[in-house]
Design a protein around this motif. Structure first.
Motif, mmCIF file in Angstrom:
data_model
loop_
_atom_site.group_PDB
_atom_site.id
_atom_site.type_symbol
_atom_site.label_atom_id
_atom_site.label_comp_id
_atom_site.label_asym_id
_atom_site.label_seq_id
_atom_site.Cartn_x
_atom_site.Cartn_y
_atom_site.Cartn_z
ATOM 1 N N LEU A 125 -12.608 -21.481 -53.359
ATOM 2 C CA LEU A 125 -13.460 -22.452 -52.670
ATOM 3 C C LEU A 125 -13.948 -21.932 -51.321
ATOM 4 O O LEU A 125 -14.730 -22.603 -50.649
ATOM 5 C CB LEU A 125 -12.691 -23.763 -52.447
ATOM 6 C CG LEU A 125 -12.470 -24.653 -53.672
ATOM 7 C CD1 LEU A 125 -11.570 -25.827 -53.311
ATOM 8 C CD2 LEU A 125 -13.799 -25.159 -54.223
ATOM 9 N N GLY A 126 -13.477 -20.743 -50.939
ATOM 10 C CA GLY A 126 -13.902 -20.170 -49.669
ATOM 11 C C GLY A 126 -12.924 -20.387 -48.542
ATOM 12 O O GLY A 126 -13.191 -20.014 -47.400
ATOM 13 N N LEU A 127 -11.786 -20.983 -48.847
ATOM 14 C CA LEU A 127 -10.772 -21.176 -47.817
ATOM 15 C C LEU A 127 -9.975 -19.898 -47.616
ATOM 16 O O LEU A 127 -9.705 -19.160 -48.573
ATOM 17 C CB LEU A 127 -9.813 -22.303 -48.221
ATOM 18 C CG LEU A 127 -10.360 -23.719 -48.121
ATOM 19 C CD1 LEU A 127 -9.440 -24.681 -48.839
ATOM 20 C CD2 LEU A 127 -10.502 -24.124 -46.675
ATOM 21 N N GLN B 78 -14.758 -26.867 -46.740
ATOM 22 C CA GLN B 78 -14.959 -26.290 -48.073
ATOM 23 C C GLN B 78 -14.559 -27.273 -49.174
ATOM 24 O O GLN B 78 -15.275 -27.426 -50.173
ATOM 25 C CB GLN B 78 -14.149 -24.993 -48.204
ATOM 26 C CG GLN B 78 -14.630 -23.864 -47.312
ATOM 27 C CD GLN B 78 -13.963 -23.870 -45.944
ATOM 28 O OE1 GLN B 78 -13.485 -24.905 -45.480
ATOM 29 N NE2 GLN B 78 -13.934 -22.706 -45.296
#
Length: 629
Positions: free
Chosen positions: A127-129, A159
């Motif tokens: 998720l981009g974390l 995110q």
């Protein structure tokens, strides 16, 4: 090529030497020989910069952090951090997978023990974390700006919020690294469960796409939990049910925290401007818990409230509005269960607590809450609108004036009053406009009222402040023993029992003697004792009041009375008469007893007085009986 690392201990040098082979052992940096040989001295910050892009197993990074624990944090700002869910084999399929790194711990999420599982961490990375690898997690990272990855902290990151907001349309956009719908649902529900959220904590979760009963994605806030109390009272087809398998797997807590309805939802808003044109639902992907526009017919409620308040240029403001949503979705046959739900906290306050309205001049007024207003005007009790009904088996003084409603099993008097159901005369008169309502029903000839009932009602009304009551045009009165509706101007307060034989055709308002003056003031009507002329015209003989009677009636007892063979007053033969000067005239034993009891302010004792006058030997017996008064 040899180098000496400055300002660190032997442990740090030993760990870094595994990736920087030119480092000399710690403790040599002060040797003169090294200066002579021109051995380079490397600051720690430079050595850390060289670690950028380095791929090592998480355990190595943890050993490095452990060795740096006593170092000034300002020298460690560029320290790489291995990330969870980013394994790499460096192009060699046979090599062990090691995590990729990011530069600097600031804003990195630091996993807590047993808080997040491996699959969840992997999905968060997709998720981009940026989540530190759990095997590399170290207290040093938090000192350097990493954030503890509590479930709620992770859940509320931009995110995750963006993924939830776009979840309904996620299938339309191809991204091989993106989570599919099931993965996102599992990730979010895991975080919600572990964060122990309750409905309303994070309203934006209502946009999360969940499968409905047909397997189609739908926003969580538009679904109902199967088998829940709300599902039992909702009209069929109003809202879709959540997928039963999903509900069984996750249970109520995480799903309802995401907006799935298991009971009625509350709207809690502050400083609501009471302008009907402005009370519209907000545009958005989810229902916000403070959006008053979500309430059915809230603009009509607002108009009703404004009609009760003074006209102002600036709209008044409801300082706090707590109201129940979705009342219009309840099935007509399910209102007994629905009312039982509404009568329990936390929904109960929305029904019973008045709304405080702030006027432009700084004053406040309390008005009926939205939930009670809505319920009063719909057939929610015994198939009828509750306003104007009375609880069957309640205060008998309201019988005939209000149609009875079966409230069996629903004995919460405060909730019934909020619904407009009349439970008692006291509660009715305590409500704004209650006196006017009662008087209006008393003036309705079609509503039967008995004399005893009327006496009790007028006694209760007499205790009100006259400023609270608008003078009625018509009143219910007793005329020659029959209860009728009469012009208020013709009515007379029945405050003199000795004059009742002179009241033929006169409309009397029965009331307790102690309240006669107050009722006359309240209705601005005459009192019988002041309006009927009844001068005694017959002759009589003065008698002493027996001592036993004086003891019984107390210090207010007259010393004497006038006995008549035939007592005439106002042209009529009477049993007794107490004249304006306080003299008691009587022609019969019962008349003497009544006159003396009335004069002494002991009217209920008149039958005891009669017994004493008839048989003075009963003095001791009656005295003993008074022990039990």
């Amino acid at each position: 090529e040899a180098e000496v690392l400055e300002g660190v201990g032997a442990g740090t040098v030993a760990v870094l030497a595994e990736v920087l082979p030119c480092l000399l052992p710690a403790g040599l940096e002060r040797r003169v020989e090294l200066r002579t040989l021109g051995v380079a001295r490397v600051p720690l910050t430079e050595a850390i910069d060289r670690l950028a892009g380095l791929e090592r197993d998480p355990g190595w990074w943890r050993r490095l952090y452990d060795s740096l624990s006593g170092i000034d944090p300002d020298r460690l700002s560029g320290l790489p951090v291995p990330l969870a869910g980013t394994a790499s084999r460096g192009g060699d399929p046979d090599a062990p997978a090691v995590p990729r790194t990011t530069i600097g711990p600031r804003q990195i999420l630091l996993p807590l023990p047993d808080a997040l599982t491996g699959p969840v961490l992997d999905r968060l990375g997709r998720l981009g974390l940026k989540v530190a690898h759990p095997d590399a997690a170290h207290p040093l990272l938090e000192k350097l700006g990493a954030l503890p990855a509590t479930p709620r902290a992770v859940l509320t990151t931009p995110q995750v919020r963006a993924a939830v907001a776009g979840s309904l349309d996620a299938g339309e956009i191809w991204d091989e690294d993106a989570l599919d719908g099931d993965e996102l649902v599992d990730t979010v529900l895991t975080l919600v469960r572990d964060a122990d959220l309750v409905p309303g904590d994070e309203p934006w979760l209502g946009a999360l796409a969940l499968p409905d009963e047909d397997g189609e994605p739908a926003p969580a806030g538009e679904l109902v939990l199967p088998g829940s109390p709300f599902a039992a009272v909702m009209r069929e087809g109003e809202l879709a049910l959540c997928d039963e398998e999903l509900a069984g797997r996750w249970g109520e807590q995480p799903l309802t925290a995401c907006g799935v309805l298991a009971t009625f939802a509350l709207v809690r808003a502050t400083d609501v401007v009471l302008d009907p044109d402005e009370l519209e639902p907000r545009d958005g992907d989810f229902a916000e818990s403070d959006d008053a526009g979500l309430l059915d017919a809230v603009d009509v409620w607002c108009e009703d409230i404004l009609d009760q308040l003074p006209d102002t240029v600036v709209p008044p403001v409801a300082t706090e509005l707590v109201a129940v949503r979705d009342l219009d979705l309840v099935d007509d046959d399910a209102w007994p269960q629905a009312l039982a739900m509404l009568a329990r906290p936390p929904l109960r306050d929305a029904l019973t607590q008045p709304v405080r309205v702030l006027l432009p001049d700084g004053t406040t007024q309390s008005v009926r809450p939205y939930t009670a207003w809505w319920l009063r005007d719909h057939p929610v009790l015994d198939g009828r609108r509750p306003a104007g009904l009375r609880a069957e088996g309640g205060d008998p003084r309201l019988a005939g004036l209000y149609d009875p409603a079966d409230a069996t099993g629903f004995d919460d008097a405060q909730v019934l009053r909020a619904l407009g159901v009349r439970t008692s005369v006291a509660a009715l008169l305590d409500e704004p406009g209650g006196a006017a309502e009662l008087l209006g029903r008393l003036a309705d000839e079609d509503r039967p009222v008995g004399p005893v009932q009327l006496h009790s009602l007028y006694t209760a009304l007499a205790e009100l402040d006259p400023e609270q009551v608008t003078l009625p045009d018509e009143l219910r009165a007793v005329v020659d023993g029959e209860v009728r509706v009469v012009d208020a101007a013709d009515a007379v307060i029945a405050d003199a029992p000795d004059l009742l034989p002179l009241t033929g055709g006169l409309p009397l308002l029965p009331v307790a003697p102690a309240n006669a003056a107050e009722l006359a003031e309240l209705f601005q009507v005459r009192r019988l004792g002041e309006s009927v002329e009844a001068e005694v015209t017959s002759e009589g003989e003065e008698r002493q009041v027996p001592e036993s009677v004086r003891v019984l009636l107390g210090p207010g007892t007259p010393d004497t009375y006038v006995e008549h063979g035939e007592l005439r007053a106002g042209g009529v033969e009477l049993d007794w008469r107490r004249t304006p000067d306080g003299t008691v005239h009587a022609a019969t034993l019962e008349g003497v007893a009544a006159g003396l009891a009335w004069a002494a302010g002991q009217w209920p004792r008149r039958f005891e007085v009669a017994a004493l006058l008839e048989d003075p030997s009963r003095t001791g017996e009656l005295a003993r009986d008074r022990w039990f008064d």
